[in-house]
Design a protein around this motif. Structure first.
Motif, PDB file in Angstrom:
ATOM      1  N   ILE A   4      42.786 -46.927  25.824  1.00 29.37           N
ATOM      2  CA  ILE A   4      42.700 -46.395  27.178  1.00 29.37           C
ATOM      3  C   ILE A   4      42.189 -44.966  27.081  1.00 29.37           C
ATOM      4  N   LYS A   5      41.160 -44.664  27.849  1.00 32.50           N
ATOM      5  CA  LYS A   5      40.573 -43.328  27.817  1.00 32.50           C
ATOM      6  C   LYS A   5      40.468 -42.763  29.229  1.00 32.50           C
ATOM      7  N   ASN A   6      41.067 -41.592  29.424  1.00 40.00           N
ATOM      8  CA  ASN A   6      40.935 -40.807  30.661  1.00 40.00           C
ATOM      9  C   ASN A   6      41.195 -41.641  31.916  1.00 40.00           C
ATOM     10  N   LEU A   7      42.239 -42.452  31.895  1.00 36.67           N
ATOM     11  CA  LEU A   7      42.528 -43.352  33.020  1.00 36.67           C
ATOM     12  C   LEU A   7      43.118 -42.572  34.191  1.00 36.67           C
ATOM     13  N   ARG A   8      42.507 -42.772  35.360  1.00 36.37           N
ATOM     14  CA  ARG A   8      42.949 -42.084  36.569  1.00 36.37           C
ATOM     15  C   ARG A   8      43.134 -43.086  37.702  1.00 36.37           C
ATOM     16  N   LYS A   9      44.181 -42.856  38.481  1.00 34.48           N
ATOM     17  CA  LYS A   9      44.444 -43.716  39.641  1.00 34.48           C
ATOM     18  C   LYS A   9      45.164 -42.908  40.699  1.00 34.48           C
ATOM     19  N   SER A  10      44.641 -42.996  41.936  1.00 31.47           N
ATOM     20  CA  SER A  10      45.271 -42.314  43.067  1.00 31.47           C
ATOM     21  C   SER A  10      45.569 -43.312  44.168  1.00 31.47           C
ATOM     22  N   PHE A  11      46.618 -43.029  44.907  1.00 35.41           N
ATOM     23  CA  PHE A  11      46.927 -43.757  46.137  1.00 35.41           C
ATOM     24  C   PHE A  11      46.849 -42.731  47.259  1.00 35.41           C
ATOM     25  N   GLY A  12      45.756 -42.790  48.006  1.00 35.84           N
ATOM     26  CA  GLY A  12      45.534 -41.743  48.996  1.00 35.84           C
ATOM     27  C   GLY A  12      45.325 -40.412  48.296  1.00 35.84           C
ATOM     28  N   LYS A  13      46.067 -39.394  48.685  1.00 36.41           N
ATOM     29  CA  LYS A  13      45.951 -38.079  48.068  1.00 36.41           C
ATOM     30  C   LYS A  13      46.884 -37.902  46.876  1.00 36.41           C
ATOM     31  N   ASN A  14      47.680 -38.923  46.586  1.00 35.99           N
ATOM     32  CA  ASN A  14      48.645 -38.838  45.488  1.00 35.99           C
ATOM     33  C   ASN A  14      48.025 -39.377  44.203  1.00 35.99           C
ATOM     34  N   GLU A  15      47.699 -38.489  43.277  1.00 35.17           N
ATOM     35  CA  GLU A  15      47.151 -38.911  41.988  1.00 35.17           C
ATOM     36  C   GLU A  15      48.302 -39.313  41.072  1.00 35.17           C
ATOM     37  N   VAL A  16      48.382 -40.600  40.763  1.00 38.11           N
ATOM     38  CA  VAL A  16      49.505 -41.143  39.996  1.00 38.11           C
ATOM     39  C   VAL A  16      49.223 -41.121  38.502  1.00 38.11           C
ATOM     40  N   LEU A  17      47.991 -41.445  38.098  1.00 36.85           N
ATOM     41  CA  LEU A  17      47.589 -41.371  36.686  1.00 36.85           C
ATOM     42  C   LEU A  17      46.547 -40.270  36.553  1.00 36.85           C
ATOM     43  N   LYS A  18      46.802 -39.320  35.653  1.00 36.93           N
ATOM     44  CA  LYS A  18      45.989 -38.096  35.585  1.00 36.93           C
ATOM     45  C   LYS A  18      45.298 -37.960  34.230  1.00 36.93           C
ATOM     46  N   GLU A  51      46.041 -53.567  39.471  1.00 42.27           N
ATOM     47  CA  GLU A  51      45.535 -52.417  40.218  1.00 42.27           C
ATOM     48  C   GLU A  51      44.200 -52.032  39.604  1.00 42.27           C
ATOM     49  N   LEU A  52      43.261 -51.573  40.393  1.00 42.71           N
ATOM     50  CA  LEU A  52      41.978 -51.106  39.890  1.00 42.71           C
ATOM     51  C   LEU A  52      42.015 -49.584  39.756  1.00 42.71           C
ATOM     52  N   CYS A  53      41.610 -49.090  38.585  1.00 37.72           N
ATOM     53  CA  CYS A  53      41.636 -47.648  38.376  1.00 37.72           C
ATOM     54  C   CYS A  53      40.476 -46.985  39.108  1.00 37.72           C
ATOM     55  N   ASP A  54      40.561 -45.672  39.266  1.00 39.56           N
ATOM     56  CA  ASP A  54      39.487 -44.910  39.899  1.00 39.56           C
ATOM     57  C   ASP A  54      38.476 -44.413  38.876  1.00 39.56           C
ATOM     58  N   ASN A  55      38.958 -44.162  37.660  1.00 39.31           N
ATOM     59  CA  ASN A  55      38.071 -43.690  36.601  1.00 39.31           C
ATOM     60  C   ASN A  55      38.728 -43.963  35.254  1.00 39.31           C
ATOM     61  N   GLY A  56      37.908 -43.902  34.197  1.00 40.01           N
ATOM     62  CA  GLY A  56      38.419 -44.145  32.859  1.00 40.01           C
ATOM     63  C   GLY A  56      38.070 -45.529  32.352  1.00 40.01           C
ATOM     64  N   SER A  57      38.490 -45.813  31.119  1.00 37.81           N
ATOM     65  CA  SER A  57      38.157 -47.066  30.451  1.00 37.81           C
ATOM     66  C   SER A  57      39.405 -47.756  29.922  1.00 37.81           C
ATOM     67  N   LEU A  65      37.919 -54.141  30.165  1.00 34.10           N
ATOM     68  CA  LEU A  65      38.369 -54.498  31.502  1.00 34.10           C
ATOM     69  C   LEU A  65      37.640 -53.613  32.507  1.00 34.10           C
ATOM     70  N   CYS A  66      37.511 -52.333  32.177  1.00 32.54           N
ATOM     71  CA  CYS A  66      36.667 -51.412  32.936  1.00 32.54           C
ATOM     72  C   CYS A  66      36.145 -50.354  31.979  1.00 32.54           C
ATOM     73  N   GLU A  67      34.994 -49.794  32.296  1.00 36.81           N
ATOM     74  CA  GLU A  67      34.371 -48.788  31.438  1.00 36.81           C
ATOM     75  C   GLU A  67      33.877 -47.642  32.298  1.00 36.81           C
ATOM     76  N   ASN A  68      34.434 -46.454  32.031  1.00 36.08           N
ATOM     77  CA  ASN A  68      34.078 -45.258  32.808  1.00 36.08           C
ATOM     78  C   ASN A  68      34.228 -45.491  34.312  1.00 36.08           C
ATOM     79  N   GLY A  69      35.302 -46.198  34.668  1.00 32.33           N
ATOM     80  CA  GLY A  69      35.590 -46.446  36.078  1.00 32.33           C
ATOM     81  C   GLY A  69      34.824 -47.592  36.689  1.00 32.33           C
ATOM     82  N   ASN A  70      33.957 -48.230  35.919  1.00 32.33           N
ATOM     83  CA  ASN A  70      33.146 -49.339  36.431  1.00 32.33           C
ATOM     84  C   ASN A  70      33.679 -50.673  35.923  1.00 32.33           C
TER      85      ASN A  70
END
Length: 229
Positions: A4-18, A51-57, A65-70
């Motif tokens: 897992i690299k640089n995984l980020r996930k937010s719900f609205g304005k709340n960034e849960v994974l940083k 859940e789908l991440c916003d960014n990261g791999s 599963l995802c690469e650079n958020g894609n």
């Protein structure tokens, strides 16, 4: 097995994974501990594609599963997910199905196994788990420890390379935690990788190769310790 690299996930304005970074090797048991609300369950859900991440791999073996958020195509996404097993905190067994039916449903639907193939594999798993006499039982007829083993068996029926556990001892009597720890370690000896989130530090030290601490959506690099067995 898991990168897992640089995984980020937010719900609205709340960034849960940083920007979470994590690696789990083949046959390794990694445990993540930390306070409620720290991001542990969200991380597990992202790894499992719930859940789908916003960014990261997220890489499982040699499949992304995802690469650079894609995210890849639906076929590639599902192919990567097939290498991951998930045991839910409250088991999530199908109450209207027998133990055997709970184990054969996914292999038939996902792996396109025949009835005969799925049943043979399920019987082997249940025998290994000490539940060979419970094939025709229903979830309401089982103890908490038996339900936990059925839930593990259902995940094993899909032949995962990585098993994820969400608070595996929270719904069990304290006396059963050692039993679950022994089962998890026996699976790791066969080369399966494990990622576990828990609040139970006693259980964590019994089962883990590495213990990570997570808080406020972050796993700091090197923020783990190796457990001596």
């Amino acid at each position: 097995m898991l990168k897992i690299k640089n995984l980020r996930k937010s719900f609205g304005k709340n960034e849960v994974l940083k920007g979470v970074n994590l690696e789990v090797k083949n046959g390794e048991i990694a445990v993540i501990v930390g306070p409620s609300g720290g991001g542990k369950t969200t991380l597990l859900r992202c790894i499992n594609g719930l859940e789908l991440c916003d960014n990261g791999s997220i890489e499982i073996g040699n499949k992304y599963l995802c690469e650079n958020g894609n995210y890849k195509s639906k076929e590639e996404f599902n192919e990567a997910r097939r290498d991951i097993g998930l045991v839910f905190q409250n088991f999530n067994l199908f109450p209207h199905m027998s133990v055997l039916e709970n184990l054969i449903e996914a292999p038939k639907r996902v792996l396109k196994k025949s009835d005969e193939e799925a049943k043979k594999k399920a019987e082997e798993i249940l025998s290994f788990l000490g539940l060979g006499d419970k094939l025709e039982s229903y979830p309401h007829e089982l103890s908490g420890g038996q339900k936990q083993r059925v839930a593990i068996g259902r995940a094993l029926a899909l032949n995962p390379k990585l098993m994820c556990f969400d608070e595996p001892t929270s719904a069990l009597d304290p006396g059963l935690t050692g039993e679950v720890a022994n089962l998890i370690r026996s699976l790791a000896k066969d080369g399966m990788s494990m990622l576990i989130i828990t609040h139970d530090m006693d259980f964590a030290t019994k089962v883990a190769d590495k213990i990570y601490s997570m808080n406020n959506g972050t796993l700091l690099d090197g923020n783990f310790y190796t457990v001596s067995k």
